[in-house]
Design a protein around this motif. Structure first.
Motif, short mmCIF file in Angstrom:
data_model
loop_
_atom_site.label_atom_id
_atom_site.label_comp_id
_atom_site.label_asym_id
_atom_site.label_seq_id
_atom_site.Cartn_x
_atom_site.Cartn_y
_atom_site.Cartn_z
N GLU A 248 36.38 43.76 38.60
CA GLU A 248 37.64 44.49 38.52
C GLU A 248 38.03 44.76 37.07
OE1 GLU A 248 37.18 41.64 40.06
OE2 GLU A 248 37.56 41.89 42.19
N ALA A 262 43.89 46.31 38.45
CA ALA A 262 42.74 45.41 38.41
C ALA A 262 43.15 44.01 38.85
CB ALA A 262 42.16 45.38 37.00
N LEU A 265 43.77 43.76 42.46
CA LEU A 265 42.48 43.71 43.17
C LEU A 265 41.86 42.32 43.10
CD1 LEU A 265 40.46 46.97 42.39
CD2 LEU A 265 41.04 46.03 44.63
#
Length: 296
Positions: A248, A262, A265
């Motif tokens: 990520e 990111a 995630l």
RNA sequence: GCCGAGAUAGCUCAGUUGGUAGAGCAUACGACUGAAAAUUGUAGUGUCCACAGUUCGAUCCUGUGUCUCGGCA
């Protein structure tokens, strides 16, 4: 049975990520004159410390750890390699007269150890793999799975029809060996006499610990760690870099997503991972001694 | 206060030319034998904002109300 007497006794610590396996293992090892063998597929790689939440230097100083930092991130480790190395390391520790603790989050590796798996002894053939993959892309995943079903119906029945990766692997083995993949799925009696300890916490608490840990990783310099690896020439496509937290951050560094996205995630993928891990070690498994760490 | 847009699953939203609805994410459960922190399968869930009207039938049309967002004052 007389065979049991020759088995090496080991203590195995399993449980989801961020449950507290490392701390537990270190304390247990200190108390029982043991050394720790990592069963974690991302601890092999040097330089991947923060994002994998490796045991700290202090922890590793107080108790010898094995199978950590044994490989370059561009190298590819695997189940079979892990098994080979683990067998060696465990018997060495045992011969030194010390106890063995196996701790890690990679369910497949631990199950393989406990159940005496004998994965087919053939090196991965990247070229063949690529060819089969291309074939799959051409005819479609489901069609490729159909082909597998004709050659090896048993293997096909345990592989989801959309699961290209496992379909490819099965075909790769079949083409290389001329034997059915399912026939090579061998289980033998484990050479270990294992005491398995399972650590668990309520999901909500586990998820909270995960979020906190990700924040800590950021303050410890996860961004710089990933940047450094890439600068050293580690490929963003290397299997090691498929680790949660790394892939990520790579996307962020490549300007594909924002840092906020990111991190969101990373949280999501880690939670999903926890649920997948639970498939390997079930609370209903009578061989596992479970301890609920919730609130501790 | 005025104008406009909206109110549908836990969240973001799609949709029904009027016959009680669906994706993604989330959540839960499952598979796994040399990539496994990978790859992948399955499932549940809804007073479709409220009330009234039109209609055989309204989440959808009309009216009113409430709330939210944006713009203008």
């Amino acid at each position: 049975m007389s065979q049991d007497i020759e088995k090496i006794p080991i203590t195995v610590i399993v449980g989801p990520t961020a449950v507290g396996k490392t701390t537990f293992a270190v304390q247990l090892a200190e108390a029982t004159n043991a050394e720790i063998v990592s069963a974690d597929s991302r601890y092999f790689y040097r330089g991947m410390d923060i994002g994998t939440a490796k045991p700290t230097i202090e922890e590793r100083r107080s108790v010898p750890h094995h199978l950590i930092d044994v490989s370059d991130p561009n190298e590819i480790w695997s189940l079979a390699l892990f098994q080979q190395k683990a067998h060696i390391v465990i018997s060495e520790i045992h011969q030194r007269g010390k106890n063995v603790i196996v701790a890690g989050g990679t369910g497949q590796y631990i199950r393989a150890l406990l159940e005496g798996w004998r994965p087919p002894e053939l090196q991965p053939d990247e070229r063949l793999r690529r060819i089969i993959e291309n074939w799959g892309e051409e005819v479609g995943k489901a069609e490729l799975h159909q082909k597998l079903a004709i050659i090896d119906p048993v293997a096909a029945s345990s592989i989801d029809y959309q699961n290209l990766r496992r379909t490819v692997r099965a075909l790769e083995v079949i083409f290389q060996t001329g034997e059915r993949f399912s026939d090579l799925r061998i289980k033998t009696e484990s050479i270990y006499d294992a005491l398995v300890i399972g650590l668990d916490r309520e999901r909500s608490e586990l998820y909270q610990r995960i979020d906190d840990r990700i924040d800590q990783m950021m303050t410890r310099g996860l961004l710089d760690e990933v940047r450094g690896l890439l600068a050293q020439g580690v490929s963003a496509d290397a299997p090691a870099m498929s680790a949660i937290g790394y892939r990520e951050i790579c996307l962020f560094l490549q300007n594909e997503i924002s840092l906020e996205e990111a991190l969101a995630l990373v949280r999501k993928n880690t939670r999903n991972y926890v649920r997948r891990q639970a498939n390997w070690f079930k609370s209903s498994d009578p061989k596992i001694h479970w301890f609920d760490l919730t609130g501790l």
